[in-house]
Design a protein around this motif. Structure first.
Motif, PDB file in Angstrom:
ATOM      1  N   ALA A  10      -7.759   6.521   1.442  1.00 15.04           N
ATOM      2  CA  ALA A  10      -6.523   6.244   0.710  1.00 15.04           C
ATOM      3  C   ALA A  10      -5.771   5.070   1.341  1.00 15.04           C
ATOM      4  CB  ALA A  10      -5.643   7.491   0.665  1.00 15.04           C
ATOM      5  N   GLN A  14      -5.179   1.461  -0.719  1.00 15.23           N
ATOM      6  CA  GLN A  14      -3.868   0.832  -0.884  1.00 15.23           C
ATOM      7  C   GLN A  14      -3.910  -0.629  -0.449  1.00 15.23           C
ATOM      8  OE1 GLN A  14      -0.068   2.799   0.114  1.00 15.23           O
ATOM      9  NE2 GLN A  14      -1.387   4.421   0.904  1.00 15.23           N
ATOM     10  N   GLY A  31       3.184   5.534   0.164  1.00 10.95           N
ATOM     11  CA  GLY A  31       2.124   5.674  -0.838  1.00 10.95           C
ATOM     12  C   GLY A  31       1.277   6.910  -0.603  1.00 10.95           C
ATOM     13  N   LEU A  32       0.989   7.203   0.656  1.00  7.90           N
ATOM     14  CA  LEU A  32       0.213   8.397   0.981  1.00  7.90           C
ATOM     15  C   LEU A  32       0.975   9.668   0.631  1.00  7.90           C
ATOM     16  CD1 LEU A  32      -1.161   7.208   4.423  1.00  7.90           C
ATOM     17  CD2 LEU A  32      -2.518   7.578   2.358  1.00  7.90           C
ATOM     18  N   SER A  35       0.995  10.226  -2.998  1.00  8.31           N
ATOM     19  CA  SER A  35      -0.337  10.680  -3.426  1.00  8.31           C
ATOM     20  C   SER A  35      -0.606  12.142  -3.081  1.00  8.31           C
ATOM     21  CB  SER A  35      -1.420   9.811  -2.787  1.00  8.31           C
ATOM     22  OG  SER A  35      -1.310   8.484  -3.223  1.00  8.31           O
TER      23      SER A  35
END
Length: 86
Positions: A10, A14, A31-32, A35
């Motif tokens: 991941a 990105q 972002g993680l 997600s």
């Protein structure tokens, strides 16, 4: 963290989307979390350093402030993503 492999992928994905631009570590972390990954900062930093040592990403410090760090996918990292071997 249960699935470190997915977590590292991941991160790379990105950076692939942003390529050739670097992302701040805060942006990658956000972002993680969006997600659905639940992680501690030490796990995040450990994964970044691991991927950096493998040559898949480059960690960069700001010339003005050593605390401001960014990550950028390397050519080797781009090739790894494009190979589909992950």
């Amino acid at each position: 963290m249960n699935n470190i492999l997915l977590f590292r992928r991941a991160i790379l994905l990105q950076l692939d989307v942003a390529y050739p631009v670097s992302l701040s570590l805060e942006t990658i972390s956000m972002g993680l979390k969006i997600s659905g990954f639940n992680f501690e900062e030490k796990d995040f930093l450990s994964s970044l350093y691991y991927l950096s040592e493998k040559g898949l990403l480059d960690l960069q410090c700001s010339q003005i402030s050593a605390e401001h760090k960014r990550a950028k996918l390397t050519a080797k990292g781009k090739e790894y993503i494009e190979s589909g071997d992950f």
